[in-house]
Scaffold this active site. Sequence first.
Site, PDB file in Angstrom:
ATOM      1  N   ARG A   1      -3.926 -28.200   7.467  1.00 35.60           N
ATOM      2  CA  ARG A   1      -4.108 -29.381   8.314  1.00 35.60           C
ATOM      3  C   ARG A   1      -2.928 -30.337   8.201  1.00 35.60           C
ATOM      4  O   ARG A   1      -2.242 -30.372   7.185  1.00 35.60           O
ATOM      5  CB  ARG A   1      -5.415 -30.103   7.982  1.00 35.60           C
ATOM      6  CG  ARG A   1      -5.577 -30.482   6.518  1.00 35.60           C
ATOM      7  CD  ARG A   1      -7.075 -30.575   6.207  1.00 35.60           C
ATOM      8  NE  ARG A   1      -7.349 -31.161   4.906  1.00 35.60           N
ATOM      9  CZ  ARG A   1      -7.293 -30.492   3.764  1.00 35.60           C
ATOM     10  NH1 ARG A   1      -6.907 -29.232   3.744  1.00 35.60           N
ATOM     11  NH2 ARG A   1      -7.600 -31.091   2.639  1.00 35.60           N
TER      12      ARG A   1
ATOM     13  N   CYS B   1      -1.170 -51.612  15.276  1.00 34.80           N
ATOM     14  CA  CYS B   1      -2.618 -51.703  15.069  1.00 34.80           C
ATOM     15  C   CYS B   1      -3.125 -52.951  15.765  1.00 34.80           C
ATOM     16  O   CYS B   1      -2.343 -53.840  16.089  1.00 34.80           O
ATOM     17  CB  CYS B   1      -2.961 -51.820  13.584  1.00 34.80           C
ATOM     18  SG  CYS B   1      -2.387 -50.417  12.642  1.00 34.80           S
TER      19      CYS B   1
END
Length: 396
Positions: free
Chosen positions: A145, A154
Amino acid sequence: MNNQTTVTENQKAVQEAFTQAQARSIRRSLDYQQLSLYKDVNPLDWEDWHWQLKHRIRSKDELAQVIKLTSEEEAGIKKASGRLSMAITPYWATLIDQNDANCPLRRQAVPVISESVIGPHEMIDPCAEDRDSPAAHLVHRYPDRVLLLATEHCAMYCRHCTRRRLVGEHQESNAASRFDAAVEYIKSNRKIRDVLISGGDPFIMEDEEIEDLIKRISSISHVEFLRIGTRTPVTLPQRITDKLVTMLKKYSPLWISIHFNHPKEITKRCKIACDMLADAGIPLGSQTVLLKGINDRPYIMKRLMHELLKIRVRPYYIYQCDPVKGTQHFRTPVAVGINIMEKLRGHTSGYAVPVYVVDGPGGGGKIPVGPNYILSQAKGKYVLRNYKGKIYTYLE
Ligand SMILES: *Cc1c(COP(=O)(O)O)cnc(C)c1O
Ligand code: SF4
């Protein structure tokens, strides 16, 4: 209320972004007008995530209209520029306790001068993500992964952010081609079956941009599973629109991990955002950073986990606060985390028990740590203790 009689294009888009049922529950959750700074804001603007982003609190003077700043905060805000500068969504600002300098939501959002103190073992990149990056925007640590850092922006900048070396308000390319090398790397690596899209916060990107990236990755035949890491349901719940959810639903199986640190973050508005995702069949998990004075008491952590289950978010990880430069004032001893795990396992629903991990400094990955339940181990025999401390022998 604004005296506006015409509805702007943006406001119209907001009206269309939610179903009628969602809009009704959102109306019930709005009480932002209690804050004088926002008393004239039109609810349609308030519910527009672009409006929220544009009106983030970025300066000391703006913030002083919401809370009475301490001298530590004033000095901290002055120093916090460039990477991880201050940005607080109006939504989050309404949740801050104006009279309590130790309010858990305030401490996560407002810089303090302690951020300039560098602790003895602190590093810029403790998890060695930059070293383990085989292509731009990609971290490949585990065999099957990868972590894709899709953006460096953000909604709100958390003062304990582990990626403060990257994250903040600066210019960044938004050309789709910036992911070419990462996508090529995933394509040419048949072992990669799981791609975690994080950042920054991927949901700061526009719907079309997110879809384009998800489409490129999910069309790779050996990628079985996609996940997105976000904090927007907590810091900017307006971002979770019907349009976004309808798009995400097409790419099942797609899981979402949400960063939650305190039960006060689970507001009615946050619940609506999580409900929309869960109703679309998107499995939700939580990630929590253990933070001194914020969630380092077992009863607060337990309440957080219970509140998460009530909004269909399965507690996933509690992280030991990484030794990132400038976060010493947030860090607890590891024993504090172990004690929290001791007070959870067996004492409450197993679903409410996440895994407590230390990210091995230097790139070791997440290492689970917790209470020891094996008292002794000999051939064919385990001596174990249960959550109450009673001793049991298991014979093989
Ligand atoms: C956390 C992380 C992952 C995902 O780890 P899981 O334990 O599978 O959730 C993958 N890559 C990197 C670099 C990470 O930090
Ligand atoms: S949302 Fe995540 S990446 Fe963004 S500032 Fe907070 S901790 Fe850092």
